[in-house]
Scaffold this active site. Sequence first.
Site, PDB file in Angstrom:
ATOM      1  N   CYS A 250     -33.528 -17.435  46.091  1.00 49.98           N
ATOM      2  CA  CYS A 250     -33.828 -16.857  44.951  1.00 49.98           C
ATOM      3  C   CYS A 250     -33.994 -17.760  43.746  1.00 49.98           C
ATOM      4  O   CYS A 250     -33.847 -17.455  42.643  1.00 49.98           O
ATOM      5  CB  CYS A 250     -33.084 -15.678  44.322  1.00 49.98           C
ATOM      6  SG  CYS A 250     -32.901 -14.320  45.936  1.00 49.98           S
TER       7      CYS A 250
ATOM      8  N   GLN B 224     -21.857 -17.001  40.074  1.00 47.39           N
ATOM      9  CA  GLN B 224     -21.410 -18.215  40.830  1.00 47.39           C
ATOM     10  C   GLN B 224     -20.242 -18.641  40.363  1.00 47.39           C
ATOM     11  O   GLN B 224     -19.438 -19.726  40.922  1.00 47.39           O
ATOM     12  CB  GLN B 224     -22.293 -19.030  41.266  1.00 47.39           C
ATOM     13  CG  GLN B 224     -23.641 -18.681  41.904  1.00 47.39           C
ATOM     14  CD  GLN B 224     -23.156 -18.183  43.632  1.00 47.39           C
ATOM     15  OE1 GLN B 224     -22.282 -18.511  43.901  1.00 47.39           O
ATOM     16  NE2 GLN B 224     -23.982 -17.244  44.278  1.00 47.39           N
TER      17      GLN B 224
ATOM     18  N   HIS C  85     -31.639 -18.322  38.929  1.00 48.48           N
ATOM     19  CA  HIS C  85     -31.835 -17.328  39.863  1.00 48.48           C
ATOM     20  C   HIS C  85     -33.027 -16.349  39.442  1.00 48.48           C
ATOM     21  O   HIS C  85     -33.289 -16.127  38.230  1.00 48.48           O
ATOM     22  CB  HIS C  85     -30.534 -16.355  40.084  1.00 48.48           C
ATOM     23  CG  HIS C  85     -30.657 -15.751  41.151  1.00 48.48           C
ATOM     24  ND1 HIS C  85     -31.203 -14.371  41.101  1.00 48.48           N
ATOM     25  CD2 HIS C  85     -29.964 -15.905  42.511  1.00 48.48           C
ATOM     26  CE1 HIS C  85     -31.033 -13.753  42.412  1.00 48.48           C
ATOM     27  NE2 HIS C  85     -30.233 -14.567  43.079  1.00 48.48           N
TER      28      HIS C  85
ATOM     29  N   LYS D  96     -19.860 -10.521  45.217  1.00 50.03           N
ATOM     30  CA  LYS D  96     -19.746 -11.953  45.534  1.00 50.03           C
ATOM     31  C   LYS D  96     -18.168 -12.430  45.245  1.00 50.03           C
ATOM     32  O   LYS D  96     -17.845 -13.412  45.306  1.00 50.03           O
ATOM     33  CB  LYS D  96     -20.756 -12.898  44.645  1.00 50.03           C
ATOM     34  CG  LYS D  96     -22.211 -12.561  45.132  1.00 50.03           C
ATOM     35  CD  LYS D  96     -23.148 -13.510  44.104  1.00 50.03           C
ATOM     36  CE  LYS D  96     -24.600 -13.349  44.718  1.00 50.03           C
ATOM     37  NZ  LYS D  96     -25.513 -13.977  44.053  1.00 50.03           N
TER      38      LYS D  96
ATOM     39  N   ASP E  82     -24.876 -16.392  32.980  1.00 52.91           N
ATOM     40  CA  ASP E  82     -24.705 -15.702  34.317  1.00 52.91           C
ATOM     41  C   ASP E  82     -23.616 -16.197  35.055  1.00 52.91           C
ATOM     42  O   ASP E  82     -23.813 -17.243  35.596  1.00 52.91           O
ATOM     43  CB  ASP E  82     -26.416 -15.968  34.887  1.00 52.91           C
ATOM     44  CG  ASP E  82     -26.332 -15.726  36.438  1.00 52.91           C
ATOM     45  OD1 ASP E  82     -25.364 -15.183  37.184  1.00 52.91           O
ATOM     46  OD2 ASP E  82     -27.410 -15.898  36.979  1.00 52.91           O
TER      47      ASP E  82
HETATM   48  C1  LIG Z   1     -26.578 -13.523  43.247  1.00 54.56           C
HETATM   49  C2  LIG Z   1     -26.812 -14.041  41.872  1.00 54.56           C
HETATM   50  C3  LIG Z   1     -27.779 -13.357  41.064  1.00 54.56           C
HETATM   51  C4  LIG Z   1     -28.123 -12.049  41.603  1.00 54.56           C
HETATM   52  O1  LIG Z   1     -26.860 -11.128  41.861  1.00 54.56           O
HETATM   53  P1  LIG Z   1     -27.232  -9.629  42.492  1.00 54.56           P
HETATM   54  O2  LIG Z   1     -26.105  -9.186  42.989  1.00 54.56           O
HETATM   55  O3  LIG Z   1     -28.312  -9.848  43.453  1.00 54.56           O
HETATM   56  O4  LIG Z   1     -27.688  -8.837  41.128  1.00 54.56           O
HETATM   57  C5  LIG Z   1     -27.915 -13.973  39.574  1.00 54.56           C
HETATM   58  N1  LIG Z   1     -27.630 -14.959  39.564  1.00 54.56           N
HETATM   59  C6  LIG Z   1     -26.968 -15.971  40.356  1.00 54.56           C
HETATM   60  C7  LIG Z   1     -26.718 -17.466  39.892  1.00 54.56           C
HETATM   61  C8  LIG Z   1     -26.728 -15.455  41.631  1.00 54.56           C
HETATM   62  O5  LIG Z   1     -25.985 -16.231  42.679  1.00 54.56           O
END
Ligand SMILES: *Cc1c(COP(=O)(O)O)cnc(C)c1O
Length: 420
Positions: A374, A208, A128, A231, A205
């Site tokens: 993104c 998800q 991302h 999320k 990260d």
């Molecule tokens: C949504 C997402 C982000 C960024 O999250 P924010 O809430 O916009 O800071 C980073 N990495 C992944 C894999 C995402 O799905």
Amino acid sequence: MTLATDKPLALKVRQDFPILHQSIHDHPLVYLDNAATSQKPQAVIDTLRDYYERYNSNVHRGVHTLSGLATDAYEGAREKLAKFVNAASHQEIVYTRNASEAINLVAYSWGLNTLQPGDEIVLSVMEHHSNLIPWQFVAQRTGAILKFVELDATESFDLNHYESLVGDRTKLVSIAHVSNTLGCENPVAAIVAIARKFGAKVLIDACQSAPHMPLDVQAMDCDWLVASGHKMCGPTGIGFLYGKLDLLRSMPPFLGGGEMIADVFLDHATYADLPHKFEAGTPAIGEAIALGAAVDYLNAIGMDTIHAYEADLTAYLFARLGEIPEVRVYGPQPDSQGRGRAALASFTAGEVHPHDLSTILDQAGIAIRAGHHCTQPLHRQIKAQSTARASLYFYNTREEIDTFIAALKDAIAFFGSIFG
Ligand SMILES: *Cc1c(COP(=O)(O)O)cnc(C)c1O
């Protein structure tokens, strides 16, 4: 899984989500944009409202009753998050605005102060933008070099390529646990084990994965992990950074201001203990408390239950998409139980532009995403300018997938009749 005989999970929980019970363009809303943000259960909305109605007050400062209530709830939510990811201590959980801010915190505090010219940062081509741009900043300022893991033949993380990239110069590996575009679940255990051989730090990260499966940072043995509250049924404006205690201790503050200090003099200051050292200024108090309520809500269902139900939906989604010859889904296929990948599908449908598809589906009340999600470099890699993406959560049903597939087939037939 007992869901076949029992009432499906989604039917038990849908009443908890007020937003789902509305019509869009005279059709019942079918919300399939959960990878961008999830909806919020009543318990989370009530918690936020309750904070502002009954005990809104600044934290860690006052000795009055309301400030005590706010501080207890704010720190209580941190304890819940620590348990949720199985951190060894609540001091390892730092509140941030979102995952992006958490990654920037590590980039500015650790990256800028640690990396030397020629040091290497290993990312993947599927990251991302939030897990790419901060490292570009750091590389530009320190002379560190970015390296990228490519995709394998199944459009997943290429572990062999990763192994060939990591070496003595590698100081950091920063990788998505689950890709928000390809849906692949990346092999965190192997990624960490290989990085450890060379003493490299690992950031995961988990944007998800945190909403969809149990997480255990101690078992993963990662150095940092980041996620966004919005999320995982929580409010916007709140996310968190997990970091190993000793590592966080060694990192200098990122932002300066109130709340993060111990003693302040005109020309210098000493800093507060963890995690407050990284929480400058008045935080998103109500949002943090409501994220704690989101964690309670997810735990009450059970992350294993959520993961199993979503696997079932994934199998069904992929079986139904497979009926449409024009549809090309990116990323790996699920196994026969729907496992091994996330409950989302990024796809193209012949010549139909994903934005047109999304607009037409919206007319039928169906919310899907269109664009690069993104992940622009990844879209270049898979040679698609943009994709459409349907992403599910535990409150989605098979019937909603049927509605989506029927509308998708209609849209493809409609555009076929124009262009064909
Ligand atoms: C949504 C997402 C982000 C960024 O999250 P924010 O809430 O916009 O800071 C980073 N990495 C992944 C894999 C995402 O799905």
